[in-house]
Design a protein around this motif. Structure first.
Motif, PDB file in Angstrom:
ATOM      1  N   ALA A 183      73.238 -13.188   5.707  1.00  0.00           N
ATOM      2  CA  ALA A 183      72.372 -13.816   6.717  1.00  0.00           C
ATOM      3  C   ALA A 183      72.218 -15.305   6.438  1.00  0.00           C
ATOM      4  N   ALA A 184      71.993 -15.665   5.172  1.00  0.00           N
ATOM      5  CA  ALA A 184      71.827 -17.085   4.814  1.00  0.00           C
ATOM      6  C   ALA A 184      73.080 -17.883   5.151  1.00  0.00           C
ATOM      7  N   GLY A 185      74.251 -17.318   4.864  1.00  0.00           N
ATOM      8  CA  GLY A 185      75.492 -18.010   5.197  1.00  0.00           C
ATOM      9  C   GLY A 185      75.746 -18.061   6.695  1.00  0.00           C
TER      10      GLY A 185
ATOM     11  N   ALA B  41      64.703 -18.366   4.765  1.00  0.00           N
ATOM     12  CA  ALA B  41      63.468 -18.878   5.345  1.00  0.00           C
ATOM     13  C   ALA B  41      63.817 -19.864   6.446  1.00  0.00           C
ATOM     14  N   SER B  42      63.006 -19.847   7.482  1.00  0.00           N
ATOM     15  CA  SER B  42      63.295 -20.696   8.624  1.00  0.00           C
ATOM     16  C   SER B  42      62.041 -21.403   9.108  1.00  0.00           C
ATOM     17  N   SER B  43      62.270 -22.534   9.741  1.00  0.00           N
ATOM     18  CA  SER B  43      61.206 -23.301  10.370  1.00  0.00           C
ATOM     19  C   SER B  43      61.637 -23.552  11.810  1.00  0.00           C
ATOM     20  N   LEU B  44      60.777 -23.173  12.751  1.00  0.00           N
ATOM     21  CA  LEU B  44      61.082 -23.291  14.173  1.00  0.00           C
ATOM     22  C   LEU B  44      60.049 -24.210  14.809  1.00  0.00           C
ATOM     23  N   ARG B  45      60.508 -25.268  15.471  1.00  0.00           N
ATOM     24  CA  ARG B  45      59.586 -26.214  16.105  1.00  0.00           C
ATOM     25  C   ARG B  45      59.646 -26.064  17.616  1.00  0.00           C
ATOM     26  N   TYR B  46      58.456 -26.035  18.198  1.00  0.00           N
ATOM     27  CA  TYR B  46      58.307 -25.914  19.645  1.00  0.00           C
ATOM     28  C   TYR B  46      57.508 -27.095  20.158  1.00  0.00           C
ATOM     29  N   GLU B  47      57.947 -27.642  21.274  1.00  0.00           N
ATOM     30  CA  GLU B  47      57.184 -28.659  21.988  1.00  0.00           C
ATOM     31  C   GLU B  47      56.786 -28.010  23.288  1.00  0.00           C
ATOM     32  N   GLY B  48      55.479 -27.894  23.505  1.00  0.00           N
ATOM     33  CA  GLY B  48      55.025 -27.077  24.617  1.00  0.00           C
ATOM     34  C   GLY B  48      55.520 -25.668  24.386  1.00  0.00           C
TER      35      GLY B  48
ATOM     36  N   ASP C  40      50.237 -29.676  21.518  1.00  0.00           N
ATOM     37  CA  ASP C  40      51.521 -30.061  22.110  1.00  0.00           C
ATOM     38  C   ASP C  40      52.718 -29.520  21.340  1.00  0.00           C
ATOM     39  N   GLN C  41      52.557 -29.380  20.011  1.00  0.00           N
ATOM     40  CA  GLN C  41      53.652 -28.936  19.155  1.00  0.00           C
ATOM     41  C   GLN C  41      53.155 -27.826  18.251  1.00  0.00           C
ATOM     42  N   VAL C  42      54.061 -26.955  17.881  1.00  0.00           N
ATOM     43  CA  VAL C  42      53.736 -25.916  16.923  1.00  0.00           C
ATOM     44  C   VAL C  42      54.978 -25.639  16.076  1.00  0.00           C
ATOM     45  N   GLU C  43      54.744 -25.355  14.815  1.00  0.00           N
ATOM     46  CA  GLU C  43      55.836 -24.970  13.909  1.00  0.00           C
ATOM     47  C   GLU C  43      55.598 -23.534  13.482  1.00  0.00           C
ATOM     48  N   VAL C  44      56.642 -22.730  13.570  1.00  0.00           N
ATOM     49  CA  VAL C  44      56.582 -21.331  13.176  1.00  0.00           C
ATOM     50  C   VAL C  44      57.521 -21.139  12.000  1.00  0.00           C
ATOM     51  N   ARG C  45      57.004 -20.513  10.960  1.00  0.00           N
ATOM     52  CA  ARG C  45      57.837 -20.205   9.799  1.00  0.00           C
ATOM     53  C   ARG C  45      58.089 -18.710   9.758  1.00  0.00           C
ATOM     54  N   GLY C  46      59.262 -18.378   9.330  1.00  0.00           N
ATOM     55  CA  GLY C  46      59.624 -16.972   9.261  1.00  0.00           C
ATOM     56  C   GLY C  46      60.873 -16.779   8.437  1.00  0.00           C
ATOM     57  N   GLU C  47      61.405 -15.585   8.509  1.00  0.00           N
ATOM     58  CA  GLU C  47      62.627 -15.283   7.781  1.00  0.00           C
ATOM     59  C   GLU C  47      63.628 -14.643   8.726  1.00  0.00           C
ATOM     60  N   VAL C  48      64.801 -15.262   8.797  1.00  0.00           N
ATOM     61  CA  VAL C  48      65.907 -14.691   9.548  1.00  0.00           C
ATOM     62  C   VAL C  48      66.611 -13.717   8.613  1.00  0.00           C
ATOM     63  N   PHE C  49      66.928 -12.548   9.131  1.00  0.00           N
ATOM     64  CA  PHE C  49      67.563 -11.525   8.297  1.00  0.00           C
ATOM     65  C   PHE C  49      68.620 -10.781   9.096  1.00  0.00           C
ATOM     66  N   MET C  50      69.463 -10.061   8.369  1.00  0.00           N
ATOM     67  CA  MET C  50      70.470  -9.215   8.998  1.00  0.00           C
ATOM     68  C   MET C  50      70.075  -7.761   8.754  1.00  0.00           C
ATOM     69  N   PRO C  51      69.812  -7.007   9.807  1.00  0.00           N
ATOM     70  CA  PRO C  51      69.493  -5.581   9.636  1.00  0.00           C
ATOM     71  C   PRO C  51      70.623  -4.848   8.916  1.00  0.00           C
ATOM     72  N   ARG C  52      70.262  -3.818   8.171  1.00  0.00           N
ATOM     73  CA  ARG C  52      71.252  -3.045   7.408  1.00  0.00           C
ATOM     74  C   ARG C  52      72.357  -2.517   8.318  1.00  0.00           C
ATOM     75  N   GLY C  53      71.977  -2.041   9.502  1.00  0.00           N
ATOM     76  CA  GLY C  53      72.970  -1.502  10.431  1.00  0.00           C
ATOM     77  C   GLY C  53      73.982  -2.558  10.853  1.00  0.00           C
ATOM     78  N   ALA C  54      73.502  -3.763  11.148  1.00  0.00           N
ATOM     79  CA  ALA C  54      74.402  -4.852  11.541  1.00  0.00           C
ATOM     80  C   ALA C  54      75.296  -5.247  10.369  1.00  0.00           C
ATOM     81  N   PHE C  55      74.733  -5.233   9.156  1.00  0.00           N
ATOM     82  CA  PHE C  55      75.520  -5.560   7.962  1.00  0.00           C
ATOM     83  C   PHE C  55      76.624  -4.529   7.746  1.00  0.00           C
ATOM     84  N   ALA C  56      76.285  -3.254   7.889  1.00  0.00           N
ATOM     85  CA  ALA C  56      77.289  -2.197   7.712  1.00  0.00           C
ATOM     86  C   ALA C  56      78.403  -2.330   8.752  1.00  0.00           C
ATOM     87  N   GLU C  57      78.034  -2.605  10.008  1.00  0.00           N
ATOM     88  CA  GLU C  57      79.042  -2.783  11.064  1.00  0.00           C
ATOM     89  C   GLU C  57      79.950  -3.974  10.770  1.00  0.00           C
ATOM     90  N   LEU C  58      79.382  -5.075  10.284  1.00  0.00           N
ATOM     91  CA  LEU C  58      80.181  -6.259   9.948  1.00  0.00           C
ATOM     92  C   LEU C  58      81.184  -5.920   8.853  1.00  0.00           C
TER      93      LEU C  58
END
Length: 192
Positions: A84-86, A1-8, A47-65
């Motif tokens: 992805a978490a690490g 899970a991620s939190s992204l803060r934007y100013e403007g 002026d500010q906004v916070e976006v929550r989401g989830e960072v993930f690794m696609p299966r294809g990228a995981f297989a290549e790694l």
């Protein structure tokens, strides 16, 4: 899970969920994730906004790694979710950049006047965030059950790991009434 803060329009800080109150500052690493806009498409409300989401690794990228690690004779990673978490916690953002992470945005915080979750998702798309295209607004428990049954097998074909479906109450006032338990909202339930 991620939190992204934007100013403007500018991305200024990225953090992990942590304990629900305090997360790790991973701004440098999030700047390398191509799906995270460093500049919003348009001015956000306020002026500010916070976006929550989830960072993930696609299966294809995981297989290549893992293929790359195998060629180098190194131990393989067990699953994409933990990898992805690490990866977002790496000390070297070049490592994060090399691992092709992505993001699904699922909530915008601190924007007055939004009356529903679906309105929030539309705003996220408009600002330039990727929102999961499998999201669907349904009415009543019958349609919820139908959606769950439809995706029971289809979800295995996605290019990212998922262990279930999140069912959310759309109405913002109902969300406020339902509130939170610990770190989780009562208005969003994971069905696994």
């Amino acid at each position: 899970a991620s939190s992204l803060r934007y100013e403007g329009r500018s991305f200024v800080r990225g953090a992990t969920r942590g304990d629900g109150t305090t997360g790790e500052d991973v701004t440098a690493n999030f700047r390398t994730v191509r799906a995270i806009p460093l500049r919003l498409r348009r001015d956000p409300p306020g002026d500010q906004v916070e976006v929550r989401g989830e960072v993930f690794m696609p299966r294809g990228a995981f297989a290549e790694l893992n293929e790359q690690l195998e060629r180098q004779g190194k131990p393989l990673y067990a699953n994409a979710r933990n990898t992805a978490a690490g990866t977002v916690r790496q000390k070297d953002s070049a490592v994060t950049a090399s691992r092709r992470l992505s993001l699904w945005a699922y909530q915008v915080v601190g924007v007055p006047g939004l009356t529903s979750h679906s309105e929030s998702l539309a705003l996220l798309r408009d600002l330039g965030f990727p929102v999961n295209p499998a999201t669907q607004q349904v009415q009543g428990i019958g349609q919820v059950i139908g959606f769950v049954e439809e995706w029971a097998e289809k979800r295995k074909e996605l290019d990212y790991e998922t262990d279930g479906i999140v069912i959310k109450v759309d109405d913002a006032e109902a969300q406020r009434t339902l509130g939170f338990v610990s770190r989780a909202p009562r208005w969003a339930t994971a069905y696994k």
